[in-house]
Write a protein that holds these residues in place. Structure first.
Motif: not given
Lengths: 391, 203
Positions: A328-334, A370-375
């Motif tokens: 999740n971290f790789a594909w949805r945040f990074m 911020i928006l991504l991590s919150r979401g």
């Protein structure tokens, strides 16, 4: 005088080359460039193993190794002797050739990456026009070595461990490359020497490093996170995950082959750290304009040691991620952040220099972060787990 | 906010890292062979045979009843019962173990042998440095190696040993009193039948 000290290795090399006949000079020159790398970086690996164990010990309020030699300084030698004298067990059903070649390929792939790292002024093995491209191309050889190791062991655990490792390494290779693209855009070149040159110069006493721009900072952070995952280090050390899958893809390796895997892993870590230094931290340049008299290789290696200390610090702090968290971290945040960062670098390039461009770019970096991590956090609702078979 | 917890954790480890160089009492390590923590009374590791008095052979409490051998879950005790009797520490003739071996490598430190022993002859030791460089010889401990004095037992497990000593002393006192009673009764009994015979003769 400072120039002489700075260029001492280059001068020595030319002086030594003067003693060999002209026909063999290219060969000899290559040898003189390669051998120091083969000596220095494995030596750095030995020192790092000791420093890492000591640092982790201190983080956990322990002494760390202090028995072998004064202050435990001979510990790497003891480790080397131990791994050399251990029995080399190869499974009966293993594919012997591939099983033997995997650790060698891993180490040689990691060593190849050093060819394009400028470790000092005029100190580079091969100044390629596509240096960064070569670096990432060679870096992905590691994946092949990992899969060779996992597959040739003829063991389901090692095969699963290898697949898991490759899933992680490929996932993080994407943000790793995307994070470095911003630098290539800014420098306008794929050559590592040109990238270092693009960051030369000082504003007052402050250097023009790419890390001191909004997109450069974001890129650096993304690059370092991806580099941690690429080199299988905590908190992304799922491929080896001692507590869950024992040793993943190298479960069937023992003795010195096992040590080679560790060597390859650390060499990879040094190489990616060196690339991060080259791309974002000004390579071998001094951090302040009044420190330029200090030799360039000194600055490269002190930056490298600082980054390694950071790796050790992170390893001592964070617990291992779960596989789904990792993906999740790789594909949805990074990945979105890295793609966005390329856009931000473009905005920075086309806006006139001044405060407004800083403001816009900082907002463009911070708001999505911020928006991504919150979401992503909002999606994670804790629920009561039901165990179908355990009750 | 994103990353706040990470930074907090990093600060904590940094505090540990620097603090361990500044204050010694942060470091919990005991540098083992040179430094040792005081032994814990309740700890136990490997059984030993208790003997009373000075001579380990004569004073051994074990009468080779073989209960511990039978009860031992991993079957690591080997006893050969003697054919003759020898006087023990109190002078009473008893059977004794001709051979009493325990295999260190098999023992699982369960203490069942201690619990089943009716003679308080086998107890748990606290010594834990049992490693050896010989895989086959040094791991099978014989009678002599297992024998340790009651004073030693009192030193490693003071509370337990005191209770055992009190119980043994009580038992011996009871036995003595009983034997006194029986000897008296014998003396009386020796007198009574003669009286009976006398009276019987008179009737």
């Amino acid at each position: 005088m400072p120039e002489t000290i700075d260029q001492i290795f280059v001068i020595v090399k030319h002086w030594l080359l003067g003693y060999v006949p002209v026909e063999v000079q290219p060969l000899f020159s290559a040898l003189l460039s390669v051998v120091p790398i083969l000596v220095v970086f494995p030596l750095l690996f030995a020192i790092t193993t000791l420093l890492e164990r000591k640092g982790l010990g201190r983080i956990q309020n322990r002494y760390g190794p202090n028995r072998t030699g004064p202050y435990g300084l001979l510990q790497p030698i003891a480790d080397a002797v131990k791994s050399l004298t251990k029995e080399d067990v190869v499974p009966n059903t293993a594919d012997e050739v591939v099983h033997f070649l995997a650790p060698l390929l891993l180490v040689s792939a990691a060593l190849l990456a050093y060819a394009v790292l400028p470790v000092g002024r005029n100190m580079i093995v091969a100044n390629l026009n596509a240096g960064v491209l070569f670096f990432f191309a060679v870096g992905s050889l590691v994946e092949l070595a990992v899969f060779m190791a996992g597959w040739s062991s003829r063991n389901k655990y090692s095969l699963l461990g290898a697949m898991r490792a490759i899933a992680q390494m490929i996932s993080y290779e994407v943000p790793l490359v995307l994070a470095s693209i911003v630098v290539i855009m800014a420098a306008g070149s794929l050559s590592t020497v040109a990238i270092v040159k693009a960051q030369a110069g000082y504003a007052g006493i402050w250097p023009h490093w790419f890390v001191f721009t909004p997109w450069g900072f974001a890129g650096f952070v993304l690059f370092m996170i991806a580099a941690t995952a690429e080199s299988n280090r905590s908190p992304f050390d799922l491929p080896e995950g001692e507590s869950e899958i024992i040793a993943g893809y190298y479960i069937e390796y023992s003795g010195f082959k096992f040590a080679l895997f560790f060597l390859g892993e650390y060499l990879g870590m040094f190489a990616t750290s060196g690339m991060a230094i080259t791309l974002f931290l000004g390579g071998w340049a001094a951090p302040f304009s009044f420190l330029t008299w200090v030799p360039s290789y000194f600055w490269f290696f002190s930056k490298l040691l600082v980054l390694i200390a950071g790796f050790i610090w992170v390893r001592g702090t964070l617990p291992r991620l779960r596989m789904d968290q990792l993906m999740n971290f790789a594909w949805r945040f990074m990945l979105p952040m890295a793609l966005l960062n390329i856009f931000i670098a473009g905005v920075w390039h086309f806006m006139p220099a001044g405060l407004s461009r800083w403001l816009v770019c900082i907002i463009l970096v911070a708001a999505p972060c911020i928006l991504l991590s919150r979401g992503l956090k909002k999606e994670k609702k804790l629920q009561v787990r039901t165990y179908r078979f355990a009750e | 906010m994103f990353g706040e917890g990470l930074l907090k954790g990093m600060a904590e480890t940094a505090r540990n890292f620097l603090g361990s160089y500044v204050s010694k009492d942060r470091l919990t390590t005991v540098q083992f062979p040179e430094e040792r923590v005081a032994p814990i009374e309740a700890s136990r590791n490997f059984p030993f045979l208790v003997y009373d008095g000075k001579d380990w052979q004569q004073g051994m409490r074990c009468v080779s009843c073989l209960i511990c051998e039978k009860e031992c879950p991993p079957k690591c005790i080997f006893i050969e019962k003697s054919t003759d009797k020898k006087p023990d520490a109190t002078g009473k003739p008893q059977f004794y173990p001709a051979v009493f071996n325990i295999d260190v490598s098999v023992c699982m430190s369960c203490q069942i042998c201690v619990e089943v022993c009716p003679f308080d002859a086998i107890k748990m030791d606290v010594a834990f440095e049992l490693s050896t460089d010989n895989r086959f010889d040094d791991l099978l401990w014989d009678k002599q190696r297992l024998a340790k004095s009651n004073e030693y037992y009192g030193k490693i497990h003071p509370t337990e040993a005191a209770a055992v000593d009190a119980q043994l002393a009580e038992g011996r006192a009871k036995l003595e009193a009983k034997s006194k009673v029986t000897t008296e009764a014998k003396a009386v009994g020796a007198a009574v039948p003669s009286a009976q015979t006398v009276s019987g003769a008179t009737e």
